[in-house]
Design a protein around this motif. Structure first.
Motif, PDB file in Angstrom:
ATOM      1  N   ALA A  83     -14.035  13.826  37.231  1.00 21.62           N
ATOM      2  CA  ALA A  83     -12.198  13.385  37.086  1.00 21.62           C
ATOM      3  C   ALA A  83     -12.235  12.720  35.629  1.00 21.62           C
ATOM      4  O   ALA A  83     -10.784  12.735  35.314  1.00 21.62           O
ATOM      5  CB  ALA A  83     -12.001  12.773  38.374  1.00 21.62           C
ATOM      6  N   GLY A  84     -12.875  12.578  34.881  1.00 21.22           N
ATOM      7  CA  GLY A  84     -11.744  11.902  33.483  1.00 21.22           C
ATOM      8  C   GLY A  84     -12.219  10.213  33.413  1.00 21.22           C
ATOM      9  O   GLY A  84     -11.024  10.082  32.703  1.00 21.22           O
ATOM     10  N   ARG A  85     -12.102   9.829  34.394  1.00 22.35           N
ATOM     11  CA  ARG A  85     -11.495   8.677  34.693  1.00 22.35           C
ATOM     12  C   ARG A  85     -12.679   8.014  33.149  1.00 22.35           C
ATOM     13  O   ARG A  85     -12.420   6.584  33.075  1.00 22.35           O
ATOM     14  CB  ARG A  85     -12.434   8.115  36.177  1.00 22.35           C
ATOM     15  CG  ARG A  85     -11.803   6.291  36.302  1.00 22.35           C
ATOM     16  CD  ARG A  85     -12.072   6.329  37.652  1.00 22.35           C
ATOM     17  NE  ARG A  85     -10.996   4.898  37.570  1.00 22.35           N
ATOM     18  CZ  ARG A  85     -11.600   4.104  39.517  1.00 22.35           C
ATOM     19  NH1 ARG A  85     -12.273   4.471  39.863  1.00 22.35           N
ATOM     20  NH2 ARG A  85     -10.916   2.898  38.905  1.00 22.35           N
ATOM     21  N   PHE A  86     -13.742   8.015  33.545  1.00 27.43           N
ATOM     22  CA  PHE A  86     -14.584   7.563  31.531  1.00 27.43           C
ATOM     23  C   PHE A  86     -15.734   8.365  31.702  1.00 27.43           C
ATOM     24  O   PHE A  86     -15.589   9.654  31.782  1.00 27.43           O
ATOM     25  CB  PHE A  86     -15.773   6.535  32.014  1.00 27.43           C
ATOM     26  CG  PHE A  86     -16.144   6.114  33.885  1.00 27.43           C
ATOM     27  CD1 PHE A  86     -17.657   7.103  33.589  1.00 27.43           C
ATOM     28  CD2 PHE A  86     -15.369   5.787  34.464  1.00 27.43           C
ATOM     29  CE1 PHE A  86     -17.931   6.754  35.061  1.00 27.43           C
ATOM     30  CE2 PHE A  86     -16.335   6.086  36.069  1.00 27.43           C
ATOM     31  CZ  PHE A  86     -17.404   7.098  36.511  1.00 27.43           C
ATOM     32  N   ASP A  87     -16.073   8.821  29.789  1.00 32.51           N
ATOM     33  CA  ASP A  87     -16.984   9.731  30.014  1.00 32.51           C
ATOM     34  C   ASP A  87     -18.280  10.124  30.061  1.00 32.51           C
ATOM     35  O   ASP A  87     -19.467  10.966  29.405  1.00 32.51           O
ATOM     36  CB  ASP A  87     -16.516   9.321  27.968  1.00 32.51           C
ATOM     37  CG  ASP A  87     -15.495   9.239  27.630  1.00 32.51           C
ATOM     38  OD1 ASP A  87     -14.578  10.126  28.328  1.00 32.51           O
ATOM     39  OD2 ASP A  87     -14.935   8.216  27.108  1.00 32.51           O
ATOM     40  N   ALA A  88     -19.333   8.366  29.658  1.00 33.11           N
ATOM     41  CA  ALA A  88     -20.466   8.696  30.460  1.00 33.11           C
ATOM     42  C   ALA A  88     -20.940   7.698  31.533  1.00 33.11           C
ATOM     43  O   ALA A  88     -19.977   6.302  31.285  1.00 33.11           O
ATOM     44  CB  ALA A  88     -21.467   8.321  29.095  1.00 33.11           C
ATOM     45  N   ILE A  89     -21.466   7.267  31.932  1.00 37.64           N
ATOM     46  CA  ILE A  89     -22.035   6.677  32.815  1.00 37.64           C
ATOM     47  C   ILE A  89     -23.721   6.803  32.458  1.00 37.64           C
ATOM     48  O   ILE A  89     -24.628   7.229  32.137  1.00 37.64           O
ATOM     49  CB  ILE A  89     -23.056   7.683  34.274  1.00 37.64           C
ATOM     50  CG1 ILE A  89     -21.861   8.324  35.019  1.00 37.64           C
ATOM     51  CG2 ILE A  89     -23.798   6.905  35.822  1.00 37.64           C
ATOM     52  CD1 ILE A  89     -21.511   9.560  36.508  1.00 37.64           C
ATOM     53  N   VAL A  90     -23.713   4.831  31.770  1.00 40.10           N
ATOM     54  CA  VAL A  90     -25.090   4.434  32.078  1.00 40.10           C
ATOM     55  C   VAL A  90     -25.290   3.282  32.943  1.00 40.10           C
ATOM     56  O   VAL A  90     -24.986   2.158  32.844  1.00 40.10           O
ATOM     57  CB  VAL A  90     -24.576   3.873  30.643  1.00 40.10           C
ATOM     58  CG1 VAL A  90     -26.037   3.034  29.864  1.00 40.10           C
ATOM     59  CG2 VAL A  90     -24.462   4.639  29.603  1.00 40.10           C
ATOM     60  N   SER A  91     -25.674   3.529  34.312  1.00 41.47           N
ATOM     61  CA  SER A  91     -26.051   2.835  35.566  1.00 41.47           C
ATOM     62  C   SER A  91     -27.046   3.476  35.988  1.00 41.47           C
ATOM     63  O   SER A  91     -27.213   3.646  37.190  1.00 41.47           O
ATOM     64  CB  SER A  91     -24.564   3.274  35.678  1.00 41.47           C
ATOM     65  OG  SER A  91     -25.012   2.046  36.925  1.00 41.47           O
ATOM     66  N   SER A  92     -28.515   3.697  35.192  1.00 44.64           N
ATOM     67  CA  SER A  92     -29.630   3.508  35.716  1.00 44.64           C
ATOM     68  C   SER A  92     -29.717   4.796  36.655  1.00 44.64           C
ATOM     69  O   SER A  92     -30.207   4.416  38.013  1.00 44.64           O
ATOM     70  CB  SER A  92     -30.075   2.008  36.139  1.00 44.64           C
ATOM     71  OG  SER A  92     -30.351   1.292  36.159  1.00 44.64           O
ATOM     72  N   MET A  93     -29.404   5.740  36.356  1.00 45.44           N
ATOM     73  CA  MET A  93     -29.405   7.461  36.979  1.00 45.44           C
ATOM     74  C   MET A  93     -30.115   7.424  36.616  1.00 45.44           C
ATOM     75  O   MET A  93     -29.760   8.396  35.636  1.00 45.44           O
ATOM     76  CB  MET A  93     -27.706   7.678  36.890  1.00 45.44           C
ATOM     77  CG  MET A  93     -27.002   9.370  37.595  1.00 45.44           C
ATOM     78  SD  MET A  93     -25.700   9.702  37.445  1.00 45.44           S
ATOM     79  CE  MET A  93     -24.812   8.300  38.458  1.00 45.44           C
ATOM     80  N   SER A  94     -30.927   8.117  37.992  1.00 43.60           N
ATOM     81  CA  SER A  94     -31.919   9.304  37.618  1.00 43.60           C
ATOM     82  C   SER A  94     -31.627  10.922  37.606  1.00 43.60           C
ATOM     83  O   SER A  94     -30.654  11.668  37.824  1.00 43.60           O
ATOM     84  CB  SER A  94     -33.112   9.268  38.972  1.00 43.60           C
ATOM     85  OG  SER A  94     -33.918   7.837  39.226  1.00 43.60           O
TER      86      SER A  94
END
Length: 250
Positions: A83-94
């Protein structure tokens, strides 16, 4: 931080243009679930800390951009990214094929298996668990595996965050919990989790842990990959690793 101020900060971050926009190239908005120690948690001063946070900061430094962290519940990370709330997920995602249908991933920035944890002396055996109730964090590779293997257990319970899963295990509402082995490692080493231990073998259910970006943000994905390689090569990654683990998790 009171609720009004927290809401204002979040609104300002959310209103910022995406990283790929011309006006926002100096800031990378990073989505993080803040309830997954030692990878991400909130300290007594309401600061976001942890391995994932330090990695994101190191990557931003290498890319010469600022990091703006956006706290987001685990289940909403991918929808919020899209949805564009942020640009990248850096959260231990497999990294998994299922998630690749929705987002693009960088190369891995660490690796971990999935394991059961049970009370010491309980005799819990994952291969002979009929009559046992097990739990996992919702919307994870661990919960997917449990659902696919439901017939092996008497019951499956899913929880919104790691803390709730740990409490269910302590309070005896579960015979075992199933999840990321590294996430459990710190807890088992703590006074709270001292009465528990890994049970059974390690399961490999993903392709490593990566950073998720929107599929259309290929240029950002390449820049992040370059930055990952750079912090591995110059020793930055090793220093961050050593702050949290006495062994290499890459």
């Amino acid at each position: 931080m009171n609720r009004w101020l927290a809401a204002l900060v979040l609104a300002l971050l959310t209103a910022a243009p995406a990283f790929g926009d011309e006006a926002a190239r100096e800031t990378l908005r990073v989505g993080v679930d803040p309830a997954y120690p030692p990878f991400s948690e909130i300290d007594d001063a309401d600061r976001l800390i942890g391995f994932d946070v330090d990695i994101a900061l190191a990557l931003c430094a290498r890319m010469e951009v600022a990091c703006a962290f956006v706290r987001q519940d685990w289940e909403e990370l991918i929808p919020a990214l899209r949805a564009g709330r942020f640009d990248a997920i850096v959260s231990s995602m497999s990294i998994t094929e299922k998630r690749r249908r929705l987002v693009a991933f960088t190369d891995r920035y660490y690796s971990s298996g999935v394991r059961f944890v049970a009370r010491k002396g309980s005799g819990f055996d994952p291969e002979h668990a009929a009559g046992r109730t097990v739990g996992a964090m919702r919307a994870t590779i661990a919960s997917d595996w449990l659902e696919d293997n439901r017939s092996k257990f008497a019951g499956i319970r899913l929880y919104d965050d790691q803390g709730a899963l740990d409490r269910a295990l302590i309070e005896g509402r579960l015979d075992a919990a199933f999840g990321d082995a590294l996430g459990f490692w710190k807890w088992i080493e703590s006074p709270e989790g001292a009465g528990f231990a890994y049970a059974g073998d390690t399961y490999r259910l993903d392709e490593g842990i990566g950073i998720a970006v929107r599929k259309e943000d290929e240029a950002l994905r390449r820049r992040l990959n370059d930055a990952i390689r750079a912090i591995l090569a110059d020793g930055t990654y090793g220093k961050i690793n050593a702050r949290y683990f006495p062994f290499d998790i890459y």
